[in-house]
Motif scaffolding. Sequence first.
Motif, PDB file in Angstrom:
ATOM      1  N   ILE A 160      -4.037   3.400   6.002  1.00  0.00           N
ATOM      2  CA  ILE A 160      -4.402   1.997   5.836  1.00  0.00           C
ATOM      3  C   ILE A 160      -4.781   1.463   7.209  1.00  0.00           C
ATOM      4  O   ILE A 160      -4.080   1.709   8.195  1.00  0.00           O
ATOM      5  CB  ILE A 160      -3.216   1.179   5.286  1.00  0.00           C
ATOM      6  N   LEU A 165      -8.795   1.499   2.991  1.00  0.00           N
ATOM      7  CA  LEU A 165      -8.049   2.695   2.651  1.00  0.00           C
ATOM      8  C   LEU A 165      -8.917   3.894   3.016  1.00  0.00           C
ATOM      9  O   LEU A 165     -10.091   3.941   2.630  1.00  0.00           O
ATOM     10  CB  LEU A 165      -7.728   2.704   1.154  1.00  0.00           C
ATOM     11  N   ALA A 172      -7.498   1.860  -3.899  1.00  0.00           N
ATOM     12  CA  ALA A 172      -7.778   0.634  -3.143  1.00  0.00           C
ATOM     13  C   ALA A 172      -7.736  -0.585  -4.059  1.00  0.00           C
ATOM     14  O   ALA A 172      -7.237  -1.652  -3.676  1.00  0.00           O
ATOM     15  CB  ALA A 172      -9.138   0.738  -2.459  1.00  0.00           C
ATOM     16  N   ALA A 190       0.804  -1.228   0.000  1.00  0.00           N
ATOM     17  CA  ALA A 190       0.000   0.000   0.000  1.00  0.00           C
ATOM     18  C   ALA A 190       0.830   1.269   0.000  1.00  0.00           C
ATOM     19  O   ALA A 190       0.377   2.311  -0.507  1.00  0.00           O
ATOM     20  CB  ALA A 190      -0.928   0.003   1.217  1.00  0.00           C
TER      21      ALA A 190
END
Length: 264
Positions: free
Chosen positions: A104, A223, A249, A87
């Motif tokens: 996150i 997210l 995402a 991420a």
Amino acid sequence: MEKGVPIRAISRCISVLQAINRRGSLSMMEIAQTSGVPYPTACRIVQTLLHEKLIEREPARKRYRPTMLVQSLSHGFQESDRLVACARPHIVDLTAKVTWPVSIATRVGQQMMIRDSTHTMTSLTLNNYYPGYTLPILESAAGKAYLAFASPDEQAAVLEAYRRGEGQVDPLTLQYAESGGMFSDIIEAGVATKGRNPYTATPGKTSSIGAPIFNSEGVCGALVLVFFSSSMKMPDAVKQYGDKLKIAAAAISRDLSEPLSRAA
């Protein structure tokens, strides 16, 4: 010690360390109030944590903050490592595009815990949310986005825990979730929202939009984009940022779903 009875001194020490770690920087009075530990006891615990170098006193003021050693307490927890690694470039890129901070989060019991964020990368933030900060699952955009796409069994377990009094939730919010309307609306929109969240470090001053993140086994996190509540109305925020959030995402989800050899 009787089976199942906690050692109060250890429980209080954990509460103090969690309070400092979640908020990032607290005065002694704030530590006592946030952790629910009596002031004299909190003072002794803070001195112990200073000695162990898990926290430090800020040079210019009488406030205490966690040190890098706090991360050593999570070295045995590997579940979210790949999520954070996958991420990170996406949340950095998203913040560069929209300016607002992005986080996150994953589920831990009745809470959503922040695993990584870009709050330190932008001036449009009221607080730096470090990994470990938690929010009630049904009182956060991250939690609602996650839970809407969770399995029926997982949804039922969370709602049952709330009915038993475990966790913070507004009764009307719980009723909406139990009716199924909350989850169906979120699935249709692809994002969840939370306006003027009262459970943040700055209660009521920020709002958020959340989108689910998936791995090969199903939903694994969310997210979240956070913005000042006073800066715009929620429908306008969703219109302006919702699609960007969903795209980011989805990109994280694709990276997570790749075999480890390819992702590396």
